[in-house]
Design an enzyme around this catalytic site. Structure first.
Site, short mmCIF file in Angstrom:
data_model
loop_
_atom_site.label_atom_id
_atom_site.label_comp_id
_atom_site.label_asym_id
_atom_site.label_seq_id
_atom_site.Cartn_x
_atom_site.Cartn_y
_atom_site.Cartn_z
N ALA A 454 -1.36 -5.78 0.85
CA ALA A 454 0.06 -5.74 1.20
C ALA A 454 0.21 -5.82 2.70
O ALA A 454 -0.68 -5.41 3.45
CB ALA A 454 0.72 -4.47 0.67
N CYS A 455 1.33 -6.38 3.15
CA CYS A 455 1.72 -6.26 4.55
C CYS A 455 3.04 -5.50 4.57
O CYS A 455 3.36 -4.76 3.64
CB CYS A 455 1.81 -7.63 5.23
SG CYS A 455 3.08 -8.71 4.55
N ILE A 456 3.83 -5.66 5.59
CA ILE A 456 5.03 -4.84 5.73
C ILE A 456 5.98 -5.00 4.55
O ILE A 456 6.53 -4.03 4.05
CB ILE A 456 5.77 -5.20 7.04
CG1 ILE A 456 4.88 -4.84 8.23
CG2 ILE A 456 7.09 -4.44 7.15
CD1 ILE A 456 5.47 -5.24 9.56
#
Length: 520
Positions: A454-456
């Site tokens: 995941a990123c932001i």
């Protein structure tokens, strides 16, 4: 390759996440604010070690399980790579590219060797202890090659930077448009890394008795000038420094020290004292603080009256997030898949915003993103920030009226205007990872997932069989969009909840029975 590029983009987010604290410390410690030198030096130290941080962060981001051994290997690879290359050719300056290459070497070294067994008499060096050793050996080879070939690459990059920076409106427009156009596939970080951390070079110079247009500036000031000019400066002598497109185009001062510190990239140079930097960041403030909130207001008013209460809360929250922090993806993904034409318009407007911001001679920068927090914090470093506010108001009106016209004239879908069978039913978050279990089941369970990241704002997934993932159910669970990359890569846009959901999905046991999990 597209799938690998998205993994690299995700890995870049870890070192980039250090920039807000670096910018905060550096800015607050300056003489025109709190005047705490050690605070400013602390922030500057983070900026000064960005290539190393890239090596550490990318290695961890590319590793299978984010283990610290990968980060150690990233540091080892960076030191070996850069030392080898500069020993062969002292003119080599790989800048943040050195950190990226080191991180890639270390990340893949970890994945290949972290479970390797060795003969008993070498068992101490087996497993994770082997990773930094192998990363160092691979970096040695890469450094030897770089020492020979990088000067040519470096010359080409310098030529590209010069061409873009001197192309004026064309370069600004193309960069701004591509920046937004690449957001749906998550590759904008790769593009940003070059413009913000690799394009353009300056050398730090300390001066005293600075004056501009007869007005005295702070007694001791840090400037960042062209390295060729820095080599001609003499300590103790006065010099007139010229900065194009700056509020102080000419600064006369006495040279106190010519440091060895070299800063590269628009962002790094802006905070390092280059009074002409910020031309590839300034145009994002009008879009993120004013343009997108204007678009949100247009979409709210375009929604049927009976659905405005349903979409109003969501639109207001993501618009405020964009205005305050510069995090735009939650808002952008509310309409990028519903109305791609509106998103194309948004991308073009972003390119236009950079052109207009530079046309009026404004310069501004950010440590995280172009929201109100960075705008106010870095006001003292900016050129014509008040003018940038006026430009922002203009873009707010531009977005509002063009989005309103386009939605109504062409009957475009936007939040609240979806067909009844496409309307999103947002599920509640539940307790103890219930929502994560729902997402996991909709994606086919652990048996169908080979990696969860995941990123932001997005889950970044690799699936064995992408057709198993139920896109309609994902959207009913609250996903704002689904992006398909290659044959097996999938991104699920969730907003700021993404990292929490990813962590909960990873913590769910591979053998847990999901048959009782109810899906909308």
């Amino acid at each position: 390759m597209l799938g690998y590029a998205q993994k690299l983009g995700k890995a870049l987010m870890l070192p980039i996440a250090t920039l807000p604290i670096a910018a905060l410390l550096l800015r607050l410690g300056q003489g025109d604010l709190l005047d705490i030198p050690f605070m400013a030096q602390a922030g500057g130290a983070i900026f000064g070690q960005l290539p190393l941080l890239f090596g550490l962060g990318i290695a961890i981001g590319l590793s299978k399980d984010g283990n610290g051994a990968a980060g150690l290997a990233g540091a080892v690879a960076y030191f070996v790579l850069t030392a080898t290359a500069t020993t062969i050719n002292a003119d080599v300056n790989m800048s943040f590219f050195g950190g990226i290459f080191a991180g890639i070497i270390a990340g893949h070294s970890y994945n290949a060797f972290h479970a390797t067994r060795l003969p008993e008499w070498l068992a101490f060096f087996a497993g994770k202890r082997l990773v930094p050793i192998m990363a160092g050996l691979f970096a040695l080879v890469a450094g030897a090659i770089s020492g020979v070939v990088w000067p040519s690459i470096q010359g080409g990059l310098d030529a590209l930077a010069h061409a873009v920076s001197t192309s004026g409106a064309v370069g600004q427009f193309v960069y701004g448009t591509l920046n937004r156009a690449l957001i749906p596939v998550g590759l904008h970080h790769v593009l940003n890394s070059y413009f913000w951390f690799g394009m353009g070079t300056c050398q730090e110079v300390l001066v005293t008795g600075a004056q501009a247009a007869g007005q005295a500036l702070p007694a001791l000031q840090q400037l960042c000038v062209d390295p060729a000019l820095a080599n001609t400066l003499v300590v103790g002598q006065a010099h007139t420094f010229e900065f194009a497109n700056s509020v102080n185009p000419e600064i006369t001062a006495t040279v106190k020290e010519v440091t060895e510190t070299v800063k590269t990239g628009d962002l790094h140079r802006f905070f390092g004292g280059d009074k002409s930097a910020g031309g590839f960041m300034n145009g994002f403030f009008p879009v993120m603080m004013f343009g997108l909130p204007g678009a949100a207001l247009a979409m709210y008013l375009a929604a049927p009256a009976e659905k405005r209460s349903q979409v109003g809360g969501a639109l207001f929250s993501v618009a405020f997030c964009s205005f305050l922090t510069g995090i735009t993806e939650p808002l952008e993904f509310m309409f990028v898949f519903l109305a791609p034409a509106l998103y194309a318009l948004h991308a073009v407007f972003t390119g236009l915003a950079l052109v207009v911001a530079n046309m009026f001679g404004t310069l501004h920068g950010f440590g995280f993103s172009a929201g109100l927090i960075d705008f106010v914090l870095n006001w003292g470093l900016a050129t014509k920030p008040f003018m940038l506010l006026l430009i922002g108001l203009g873009f707010g009106a531009l977005y509002f009226f063009t989005f309103t016209f386009a939605i109504r004239a062409f009957n475009l879908k936007s939040p609240g205007r979806e067909d009844d069978d496409e309307a999103v039913e947002v599920a509640g978050e539940g307790k103890n990872g219930d929502l994560a279990r729902q997402y996991l089941k909709a994606l086919g369970g652990h048996d169908n997932l080979t990696s969860i990241d995941a990123c932001i704002t997005r889950l970044r997934l690799t699936l064995k069989d992408r057709s198993v993932a139920d896109e309609a159910v994902l959207k009913k669970l609250g996903a704002k969009g689904v992006v398909k990359l290659g044959e097996n890569n999938l991104q699920v846009i969730l907003g700021p909840l993404a990292e929490i959901i990813a962590g909960e999905m990873k913590s769910i046991g591979a053998g847990e029975d999901l048959s009782e999990v109810k899906l909308p």
